[in-house]
Structure formats: C-alpha cells, structure tokens
Design an enzyme around this catalytic site. Structure first.
Site, PDB file in Angstrom:
ATOM      1  N   SER A 224       0.811  -1.223   0.000  1.00  0.00           N
ATOM      2  CA  SER A 224       0.000   0.000   0.000  1.00  0.00           C
ATOM      3  C   SER A 224       0.842   1.270   0.000  1.00  0.00           C
ATOM      4  CB  SER A 224      -0.952   0.012   1.200  1.00  0.00           C
ATOM      5  OG  SER A 224      -0.251   0.255   2.398  1.00  0.00           O
TER       6      SER A 224
ATOM      7  N   LYS B  15       1.167   4.266   7.219  1.00  0.00           N
ATOM      8  CA  LYS B  15       0.416   5.117   6.297  1.00  0.00           C
ATOM      9  C   LYS B  15       0.879   6.572   6.425  1.00  0.00           C
ATOM     10  CE  LYS B  15      -2.662   2.139   4.640  1.00  0.00           C
ATOM     11  NZ  LYS B  15      -1.928   0.944   5.070  1.00  0.00           N
TER      12      LYS B  15
END
Length: 202
Positions: free
Chosen positions: A123, A160
């Site tokens: 990701s 993230k």
C-alpha cells in the site's frame, strides 16, 4: 545511584544481560516472566523505582524504552532490533516480536531510529516502501500532516501517511488500489507508535 533492594538488583541485572546479549532491553512482560511477577504492572512499578534511584532511564510509552546510563554504546554496536511485520495494506495484528537484530548504527538515521519494522503489503509502494522492506522507526507519540507514521488502531498497526482535521484522522495509502483508513478520535482510539525515518531494502 541510591542503594538498590535485592529485587531491584535482580531486575537491573536482567536488563543488563538483555542489552549486552541482544542489544535491546526486555519488555515489562518479559521482566515479569523472568522474575516471576503476576503481571507486567508489577514490573513497571519496580522499573519506576529504579528510574527514581538513577539506575535506569525510561522512555514513556515505549514497551522497550529502558536505558542504562553507560551501556548505550554496546547497544548501538549490536544494531537495531527487527520487530515482526507491519501491515502496509490491511492492518494485521501487531505483536511486538523481535525476529533478529540488524547490524546498523541507529544514528545513521535522523532522527535516530529505535527499531526496524518489517513491512507486509504494497500500500506504500509509490513512496518506495515495498513488501518485505525494513522500515526504520523513531519512537514518538505525535505526528504532523504529511508524515509517514506507524499507527496503532486497537491491537493492530499499519504504516500510512498521516492527515488530521479536528477529531478526524485519515491514514492514507501511497497506492491507488488501497482506500484511506478514516478514524474519528471521538469514537475510536488511534495511537502514533512512531515516524518513518528510513527504509532498508530486503
């Protein structure tokens, strides 16, 4: 340093052994298991007493945030601990399990890295963080918008990019195939475990 009780001396000796053998200190749970305490909370109280007496230094909020003045050089020579895997996709249950140690000086990173986390998933690929990489992490509890963080949601962690507006936090992927993770701090707890300060390709 003030005089230690026999129990405090035992704990200090165990911490020294871990630092000298592994290059990083034990967790509260490991101290409790080694010394026969019923819970990590009992170990925490002894650690606080050792800190008050000047035998150790503690970093608030870090499970292995224990230092013994004078032993830092040996810890640096042993490198950085590699802690499990961190999801860079869907969050996975994060148990702080040390796989091994990486022979790299923590001061190579700025700010100085405290540990390495193994990344699992793609990701964050658009910023060069790939599956299997080791993410160098500087332990801290706050982040600014745009920084890449290791964030804990419940018992899970994820890597993230951080964005916050008021009580709303978005954990943004760097891969269009992954949707943002939205957290309302009024309803759900989110803890910043640290900041990304570098990547080691594996």
């Amino acid at each position: 340093m003030l005089k230690l009780t026999p129990r405090q001396a035992e704990i200090l000796a165990f911490i020294k052994r871990c630092l000298e053998d592994n290059g990083f200190p034990p967790t509260r749970a490991e101290i409790a298991q080694e010394l026969g305490f019923k819970s990590p909370n009992a170990a925490e109280e002894h650690l606080k007493a050792l800190a008050r007496k000047g035998a150790i230094e503690m970093t608030p909020g870090a499970s292995r945030g224990i230092r013994i003045p004078g032993l830092e050089a040996k810890a640096e020579e042993a490198g950085l601990p590699i802690i499990g895997r961190v999801a860079a996709g869907a969050p996975i249950l994060a148990e702080q399990h040390i796989e091994q140690s990486c022979n790299i000086n923590p001061a190579f990173f700025h700010p100085q890295a405290d540990y390495l986390l193994r990344v699992h998933g793609m990701s964050m690929k658009d910023v060069g963080i790939f599956d299997g990489d080791l993410l160098a992490v500087h332990t801290c509890r706050e982040a600014r918008n745009g920084q890449i963080v290791v964030a804990r949601i419940g018992d899970e962690v994820t890597v993230k990019r951080f964005k916050r507006e008021g009580s709303k936090v978005w954990l943004l992927a760097e891969n269009p195939e992954f949707a943002p993770i939205e957290v309302d701090l009024k309803e759900q707890e989110l803890v910043i475990e640290g900041l990304s300060v570098g990547v080691i390709r594996r």
